[in-house]
Scaffold this motif. Structure first.
Motif, short mmCIF file in Angstrom:
data_model
loop_
_atom_site.label_atom_id
_atom_site.label_comp_id
_atom_site.label_asym_id
_atom_site.label_seq_id
_atom_site.Cartn_x
_atom_site.Cartn_y
_atom_site.Cartn_z
N PHE A 151 1.89 6.38 -8.07
CA PHE A 151 1.82 4.74 -7.83
C PHE A 151 3.16 4.30 -8.61
O PHE A 151 3.47 4.62 -9.64
N ARG A 152 3.54 3.21 -7.86
CA ARG A 152 4.58 2.56 -8.32
C ARG A 152 4.24 1.16 -7.97
O ARG A 152 3.86 0.60 -6.95
N CYS A 153 4.80 0.25 -8.74
CA CYS A 153 4.93 -1.21 -8.91
C CYS A 153 5.95 -1.77 -7.94
O CYS A 153 7.06 -1.76 -8.59
N THR A 196 2.20 2.13 -3.40
CA THR A 196 2.81 0.85 -4.03
C THR A 196 2.12 -0.11 -3.66
O THR A 196 1.51 -0.36 -2.92
N ASP A 197 2.20 -0.93 -4.96
CA ASP A 197 1.43 -2.72 -4.62
C ASP A 197 2.26 -3.12 -5.75
O ASP A 197 3.09 -3.07 -6.69
N LEU A 198 2.25 -4.43 -5.36
CA LEU A 198 2.92 -5.31 -6.48
C LEU A 198 2.03 -5.85 -7.85
O LEU A 198 2.71 -6.50 -8.56
N SER A 199 1.03 -5.24 -7.60
CA SER A 199 0.03 -5.91 -8.58
C SER A 199 -0.18 -4.57 -9.66
O SER A 199 -0.50 -3.53 -9.20
N GLU A 200 0.15 -4.85 -11.05
CA GLU A 200 0.02 -3.71 -12.16
C GLU A 200 -1.49 -3.46 -12.40
O GLU A 200 -1.74 -2.40 -12.60
N GLY A 201 -2.47 -4.58 -12.39
CA GLY A 201 -3.78 -4.56 -12.34
C GLY A 201 -4.23 -3.50 -11.29
O GLY A 201 -5.11 -2.72 -11.82
#
Length: 211
Positions: A91-93, A67-72
């Motif tokens: 992967f999850r935003c 997971t990460d808060l960045s779509e990029g």
């Protein structure tokens, strides 16, 4: 979209192409982490960035939710996972506090905790995703270990200037090792391994078991 998400989105291409600063320390971190994972484990990685660590550890777990808060950042990670045939990495935003609930056998957070504005809330959320005996594995730059030195002053000035220029995230905590480990223990963990990889900074590697 938050300011931090916009920041990481903006630098994602450059971040993806940047070399790992201390490759030996990174490889040793991977080696130590693999030693704790089983091929039946469900693993959550918080702040996965471009997915390099999740992909490198994919063969050591049944599934990894990265997971990460960045779509990029995640877009790069998805491409890398496809190229590496790491089909068990999803992967999850999302941010730390709204990450999937689990339960997971292990939660990982590398180079993340010093960037969180509420460390206590983050650690409580991590603990809630693990059963008793579940593992929390992290590595955190502890910039606060240099407090009182010229290096600490240089870190403070450099990060402030980078933030003004849009080249640093909005929050960077100058944690020291004692503060970090005390917070982990208060969240309901027993620390079972620590180390500094690299020694300079230091990058505090920490493995803790949920009580």
């Amino acid at each position: 979209m938050t300011a931090d998400a916009r920041f990481w989105d903006r630098i994602a291409p450059k971040y993806a192409n940047a070399p790992i600063r201390d490759l030996d320390a990174y490889r040793y971190t991977l080696e130590r982490t693999r030693s704790y994972l089983k091929d039946s484990d469900r693993v959550l990685e918080l702040g996965c960035g471009t997915g390099s660590t999740a992909i490198a550890l994919a063969a050591s777990a049944a599934e990894i939710t990265a997971t990460d808060l960045s779509e990029g950042m995640l877009k790069v990670g998805q491409e890398r996972a496809w190229n590496a045939a790491a089909s068990n990495v999803e992967f999850r935003c999302c941010g730390v506090l709204d990450a999937p609930e689990g339960p997971f056998d292990a939660v990982m957070a590398f180079n993340l905790l010093h960037l969180l504005p509420d460390l206590e809330a983050a650690l409580a959320s991590i603990a809630a995703k693990l059963p008793a005996g579940g593992l929390f594995i992290s590595k955190t730059p502890c910039l606060g270990e240099a407090q009182g030195s010229w290096k600490y002053w240089m870190y403070s000035i450099a990060i402030s200037l980078m933030r003004l220029a849009g080249k640093a995230p909005g929050h960077v905590d100058f944690l020291d090792i004692r503060t970090l480990e005390a917070a982990v223990q208060r969240a309901g963990f027993e620390i079972i391994e620590t180390g500094n990889y690299p020694v300079d900074t230091p990058g505090r590697y920490l493995v803790a078991r949920r009580r």
